[in-house]
Design an enzyme around this catalytic site. Structure first.
Site, mmCIF file in Angstrom:
data_model
loop_
_atom_site.group_PDB
_atom_site.id
_atom_site.type_symbol
_atom_site.label_atom_id
_atom_site.label_comp_id
_atom_site.label_asym_id
_atom_site.label_seq_id
_atom_site.Cartn_x
_atom_site.Cartn_y
_atom_site.Cartn_z
ATOM 1 N N LYS A 1 52.042 -15.337 -65.067
ATOM 2 C CA LYS A 1 51.719 -15.626 -63.669
ATOM 3 C C LYS A 1 52.687 -16.654 -63.068
ATOM 4 O O LYS A 1 52.724 -16.863 -61.863
ATOM 5 C CB LYS A 1 50.279 -16.107 -63.545
ATOM 6 C CG LYS A 1 49.243 -15.025 -63.922
ATOM 7 C CD LYS A 1 47.820 -15.567 -63.859
ATOM 8 C CE LYS A 1 46.775 -14.604 -64.408
ATOM 9 N NZ LYS A 1 46.412 -13.527 -63.474
ATOM 10 N N HIS B 1 42.934 -2.993 -67.759
ATOM 11 C CA HIS B 1 43.293 -4.102 -66.869
ATOM 12 C C HIS B 1 44.535 -4.858 -67.316
ATOM 13 O O HIS B 1 44.776 -5.958 -66.819
ATOM 14 C CB HIS B 1 42.143 -5.111 -66.763
ATOM 15 C CG HIS B 1 40.883 -4.567 -66.174
ATOM 16 N ND1 HIS B 1 40.567 -4.714 -64.842
ATOM 17 C CD2 HIS B 1 39.867 -3.872 -66.728
ATOM 18 C CE1 HIS B 1 39.396 -4.137 -64.611
ATOM 19 N NE2 HIS B 1 38.956 -3.620 -65.749
ATOM 20 N N THR C 1 43.524 -9.919 -57.607
ATOM 21 C CA THR C 1 42.503 -9.728 -56.580
ATOM 22 C C THR C 1 42.419 -10.964 -55.682
ATOM 23 O O THR C 1 41.989 -10.864 -54.534
ATOM 24 C CB THR C 1 41.118 -9.463 -57.212
ATOM 25 O OG1 THR C 1 40.925 -10.387 -58.281
ATOM 26 C CG2 THR C 1 41.033 -8.045 -57.755
ATOM 27 N N LYS D 1 41.865 -11.632 -51.420
ATOM 28 C CA LYS D 1 40.982 -12.613 -50.765
ATOM 29 C C LYS D 1 41.780 -13.455 -49.772
ATOM 30 O O LYS D 1 41.341 -13.714 -48.642
ATOM 31 C CB LYS D 1 40.315 -13.513 -51.805
ATOM 32 C CG LYS D 1 39.351 -12.755 -52.726
ATOM 33 C CD LYS D 1 38.996 -13.509 -54.003
ATOM 34 C CE LYS D 1 38.420 -12.533 -55.026
ATOM 35 N NZ LYS D 1 38.382 -13.072 -56.395
ATOM 36 N N LYS E 1 44.457 -19.327 -60.013
ATOM 37 C CA LYS E 1 44.239 -18.205 -60.925
ATOM 38 C C LYS E 1 44.310 -18.774 -62.338
ATOM 39 O O LYS E 1 44.692 -19.933 -62.507
ATOM 40 C CB LYS E 1 45.309 -17.123 -60.747
ATOM 41 C CG LYS E 1 46.761 -17.687 -60.733
ATOM 42 C CD LYS E 1 47.801 -16.608 -60.486
ATOM 43 C CE LYS E 1 47.989 -16.263 -59.033
ATOM 44 N NZ LYS E 1 47.862 -14.843 -58.738
ATOM 45 N N ARG E 2 43.933 -17.978 -63.353
ATOM 46 C CA ARG E 2 44.080 -18.473 -64.717
ATOM 47 C C ARG E 2 45.533 -18.877 -64.981
ATOM 48 O O ARG E 2 46.462 -18.299 -64.421
ATOM 49 C CB ARG E 2 43.643 -17.404 -65.716
ATOM 50 C CG ARG E 2 42.148 -17.184 -65.740
ATOM 51 C CD ARG E 2 41.401 -18.464 -66.091
ATOM 52 N NE ARG E 2 41.581 -18.812 -67.475
ATOM 53 C CZ ARG E 2 40.749 -18.472 -68.453
ATOM 54 N NH1 ARG E 2 39.653 -17.815 -68.163
ATOM 55 N NH2 ARG E 2 40.995 -18.804 -69.698
HETATM 56 C C1 26Q Z 1 39.461 -10.279 -75.259
HETATM 57 C C2 26Q Z 1 39.178 -10.464 -76.597
HETATM 58 C C3 26Q Z 1 38.654 -11.656 -77.049
HETATM 59 C C4 26Q Z 1 38.374 -12.661 -76.137
HETATM 60 C C5 26Q Z 1 38.654 -12.486 -74.803
HETATM 61 C C6 26Q Z 1 39.203 -11.288 -74.353
HETATM 62 C C7 26Q Z 1 39.522 -11.111 -72.927
HETATM 63 C C8 26Q Z 1 38.662 -11.582 -71.950
HETATM 64 C C9 26Q Z 1 38.957 -11.439 -70.614
HETATM 65 C C10 26Q Z 1 40.676 -10.485 -72.515
HETATM 66 C C11 26Q Z 1 40.971 -10.331 -71.178
HETATM 67 C C12 26Q Z 1 40.110 -10.812 -70.214
HETATM 68 C C13 26Q Z 1 40.372 -10.710 -68.779
HETATM 69 C C14 26Q Z 1 41.350 -10.020 -68.231
HETATM 70 C C15 26Q Z 1 41.551 -9.998 -66.785
HETATM 71 O O1 26Q Z 1 40.904 -10.722 -66.049
HETATM 72 N N1 26Q Z 1 42.467 -9.159 -66.278
HETATM 73 C C16 26Q Z 1 42.712 -9.091 -64.855
HETATM 74 O O2 26Q Z 1 41.877 -8.074 -64.313
HETATM 75 C C17 26Q Z 1 41.946 -8.075 -62.895
HETATM 76 C C18 26Q Z 1 40.950 -7.061 -62.382
HETATM 77 O O3 26Q Z 1 41.415 -5.770 -62.619
HETATM 78 C C19 26Q Z 1 43.363 -7.773 -62.426
HETATM 79 O O4 26Q Z 1 43.393 -7.908 -61.027
HETATM 80 C C20 26Q Z 1 44.360 -8.736 -63.062
HETATM 81 O O5 26Q Z 1 45.680 -8.349 -62.738
HETATM 82 C C21 26Q Z 1 44.170 -8.754 -64.565
HETATM 83 O O6 26Q Z 1 45.004 -9.742 -65.146
#
Ligand code: 26Q
Length: 835
Positions: free
Chosen positions: A574, A377, A676, A680, A568-569
């Protein structure tokens, strides 16, 4: 057979086959919920502040899910179906009640039941806490996948963690983000069913020993471990009106009862009992994602805890049919890894097969490689997960042995392919050498899987050309694309009931399970009457959001304004900052008397910053400071608003996306894997202003370039510019831009807070700015000008809005799940006929 033998008499099965289903009438629902309210929860009067009515409604609903749930399970067991385990550290479910009623088809009946006693179902919906067990896109995607798999009758189980505290709640203090814990389980979570009969034990620490068994085979043992109990809690996942109910199984950590006997024997009973905490900490809290991943040991514990418990559970399920002969495990199972977070499952399956089932290495490796599939991702190299070898040695010594062995054999394989090319081999090694050797989790996932996919066409292409190039050269057939989607049940049918009704009146309701049907709306865009209804509904949704924003912030937004939304985050890539620069530019333009042609606009920005991500927090502060100045200037009142929407979450998006006119998808090209939220918004008739990044590319192709506001450098242009980027020169050459920067520097937005905006201004000016915000300023402002022009022509705008919804059919997770199933999973749908 005696009823006391606990072997084969399955009373549940007998009951389920013979008991008539509960009626789905409002009478029956009313009688059930009063039963639960009074006799189970022990309450007599309904207080608006109390959760008990909500709980009673959930119990009445759950009863109706429960019988379908049992039948779904029995059908899967009877047919010995191949099944998928979707492993994810995150499931961002949001609220469940509205969707459960919609999918069961009893929303009307439930509303009627409540009406009869003078109550409103909408108020009951509002009483539910968001299940916020995820950060953002990746977690919400997992939740949409579950809805679609159940709707497609696919035997897919979600495996995750039952965090005591979900995503933190965001409060603002003087424009700064303040994080508060989210005790979402405090009032109980009536959807879940604890299944302690399926508890598993997960090991940590200790050491490995080996011995030679009687047959001369080397046997490994992982000993002196500290064991933690994994207790599953199941949540029902109903399909849309198909009587399927799948399972989301969340693991909760508990101390094993044999903990710390030594301490116990030494007489410190209380200390021994208190050390339960150490075990139970594992599932205490969801980790927020930071810009760069710093390795917290507890996070690695979570990852292994999930992987081990879920794999043991899958093996337990498998042995029900196949006994201890695990050779067909890969025929009956696929594990989809949601990013690298659960990638330790590759090594854990090896361990279980070898150490627990006595399989030899080569066969275990075949099984593993035919079972695992990995979804990536992210394209940001700094976000790729790595764990220190030293941490593995301490926490998971047996798994480290296995990873070393996997790596040794893998290196052997590539040495044959590229003899003597040591650099190549080092590049591809699962271990990154250095003073602190690290395990590259994405490489472990790639080597151990039969499928690796990205989440949008562009992203998948960039993966094989960049980050994973060496692996794609080696195994071109492993790599594939699966463009993301969203479930239209939640993101159109449930959150936008008026539009949903209008659409169904005109083209039928089939779009709820076949979203491509929406293309039939295309023709209706030419009907004036239809456009009027379309516009009226958008306006009503804007009023609903405006009221919500007024309740939350006290700010009044006129609904004739263009609702320009970015939620979004908060992350530098972004580029929320680019949005702020545009807001400051509009403010400046109006102030200098040059704003008469501008469309009145409300710019709405929402999102959370990871608590450790200082730059993201500064961006929030910056948005709020600029907002305060704009919103308190009387000259701006009916021309420009800037709103920071606090505590953005799933439920907020359900109010926001139906009300948006314009969707901001403005990441630096090549950085957003998919997005995503963009889907929406499109589904709900917003137009997109966006870069050629992630799924924007496919959205634009679907809707046509004339219905999409494109701006910004392309991936190639961004790469080309690196090293030559000179933001100061760009600012100097652009009068509007210079004025914006001058305003920011004049402390106009931080009069009594010297320096709070310094990091922001500096980042824009920084030649090493990875996100190249300044490079896209002009093109963004010009594109926003085209937005204004289009919005002034209401008929034209509405036509484009309809076409956006009409073209959104591809972006259903129903399509995404069909793609996964056709290319990767190859599951047969569940057959329910149990007669
Ligand atoms: C990793 C290690 C330690 C703590 C947290 C994490 C961690 C947690 C969540 C790293 C990444 C995430 C989330 C990533 C994320 O949401 N990516 C998004 O995924 C979506 C679904 O595929 C995409 O549409 C987005 O482009 C992408 O940014």
């Amino acid at each position: 057979m005696s009823a006391h033998s606990d072997e084969t008499v399955d009373i549940g099965e007998v009951e389920l086959l013979q008991a008539p289903e509960l009626p789905m009438t409002s009478d029956a629902i009313l009688s059930d919920l009063t039963h639960y309210f009074g006799r189970m929860l022990g309450r007599r009067t309904i207080r608006t502040a109390s959760p008990f009515l909500y709980q009673a409604v959930v119990y009445a609903t759950r009863d109706r899910l429960m019988e379908r749930w049992g039948k779904t399970r029995m059908a899967i067991e009877r047919d010995d179906n191949r099944r998928v385990s979707y492993l994810s550290l995150e499931f961002l479910m949001g609220r469940l009640l509205r969707n459960a009623l919609l999918n069961l088809g009893i929303e009307k009946e439930t509303a009627e039941a409540l009406n009869r006693i003078g109550l409103d179902l909408e108020d009951v919906y509002d009483r539910e806490h968001d299940a916020g067990l995820g950060n953002g896109g990746l977690g919400r995607l997992a939740a949409c996948f579950l809805d679609s798999c159940a709707t497609l009758s696919l035997p897919v189980v979600g495996y995750g963690i039952r965090y005591q505290y979900g995503m933190f709640r965001q409060r603002l203090e003087n424009g700064h983000q303040v994080e508060e814990p989210d005790p979402w389980l405090r009032e109980g979570f009536p959807w879940e069913v604890e299944r302690f009969e399926f508890a598993q034990t997960v090991k940590f620490g200790g050491r490995t020993t080996s011995r030679t068994d009687s047959g001369g085979k080397t046997v490994f043992e992982w000993v002196d471990t500290q064991d933690v109990l994994a207790i599953p809690y199941d949540i029902p996942i109903p399909g849309y009106r198909n009587d399927i109910v799948n399972t989301l199984r969340l693991w909760s950590a508990a101390a094993t009862d044999e903990f710390d006997l030594e301490e116990f024997n030494a007489g410190s009973y209380a200390d021994a009992v208190a050390s339960k905490n150490l075990a139970e900490n594992i599932t205490m809290v969801l980790y927020p994602n930071t810009a760069t991943q710093d390795g917290h040991e507890l996070r690695l514990r979570q990852q292994y805890f999930l992987a081990s418990a879920s794999l043991q559970d899958s093996l337990r399920f498998y042995t029900y049919h196949h006994g201890n002969d695990v050779r067909k495990f890969a025929e009956k199972n696929c594990l989809q890894l949601n990013d690298t977070h659960p990638a330790i499952a590759v090594a854990e399956l090896m361990r279980l097969l070898i150490d627990e089932f006595g399989i030899d290495w080569d066969e275990a490796w075949d099984i593993t490689r035919n079972t695992m599939a990995y979804t990536n991702h992210t394209l940001l190299p700094e976000a790729l997960e790595m764990w220190p070898v030293s941490m593995f040695r301490r926490l998971l010594p047996r798994l480290l042995d296995i990873i070393y062995e996997i790596n040794a054999r893998f290196i052997e394989e590539i040495s044959q392919r590229w003899p003597g090319d040591n650099e190549h081999i080092q590049r591809m090694s699962l271990i990154q050498e250095g003073s602190e050797p690290m395990i590259r989790m994405s490489y472990l996932a790639i080597v151990g899987s039969f499928s690796v996919n990205g989440v949008a066409e562009l992203h998948s292409r960039l993966l094989t050309a960049g980050l994973f190039r060496d692996f794609a050269d080696l195994w071109p057939d492993k790599f594939n694309n699966k463009t993301n989607g969203v479930t239209q049940r939640r993101w159109l049918a449930a959150c936008n009931p008026q539009l949903s009704t209008l659409i169904s009146e005109r083209i039928g309701a089939e779009w709820k399970t076949e979203l491509s049907q929406l293309q039939k709306l295309g023709g209706l865009a030419e009907e004036e009457e239809f456009r009027r209804s379309w516009g009226d509904i958008k306006l009503a949704n804007k009023e609903r959001l405006a009221k919500n924003i007024e309740d939350k912030t006290g700010l009044i937004i006129p609904t004739n304004m263009l609702f320009d939304v970015q939620v979004k985050r908060i992350h530098e890539y972004k580029r929320q900052l680019l949005n702020v620069l545009h807001a400051v530019h509009l403010y400046d333009k109006i102030r200098r008397g040059d704003g008469d042609d501008l469309v009145p606009r409300a710019i709405i920005i929402g999102g959370k910053a990871a608590p450790g991500y200082e730059m993201a927090k500064s961006v929030i502060k910056c948005i709020n400071n600029v907002a305060r100045v704009i919103n308190s200037d009387p000259e701006m009142t009916d021309r420009l608003r800037l709103i920071f929407y606090p505590d953005y979450n799933v439920s907020a998006m359900e109010l926001i996306c139906p009300a948006a006119d314009l969707s901001e998808q403005i990441s630096t090209a090549g950085k957003e894997a998919s997005g995503t939220g963009n889907m929406k918004f499109m589904m709900n008739g917003a137009l997109t202003i966006g870069t050629l990044d992630g799924a924007n590319v496919e959205i634009r192709e679907a809707v046509g370039e004339e219905n999409f506001f494109l701006f910004g450098l392309t991936v190639d242009e961004i790469e080309e510019l690196r090293g030559k980027y000179d933001p100061q020169a760009i600012i100097d050459a652009d009068e509007d831009f210079s004025r914006v920067i001058a305003l920011l520097e004049s402390r106009h937005f931080n009069r009594f807070e010297p320096n709070v905006l310094d990091p922001i201004i500096q980042s824009i000016r920084e030649p090493a700015d990875l996100w190249m915000t300044a490079a896209d300023f002009r093109s963004f402002v010009d594109a926003q000008g085209r937005v204004d022009d289009a919005y002034k022509d209401v008929e034209h705008w509405t036509r484009m809005s309809i076409l956006n919804t009409a073209s959104s059919g591809r972006f259903s997770t129903d399509r995404t799940m069909r793609d996964y199933n056709d290319d990767i999973w190859k599951l047969d749908p569940i057959r329910l006929n149990l007669k």
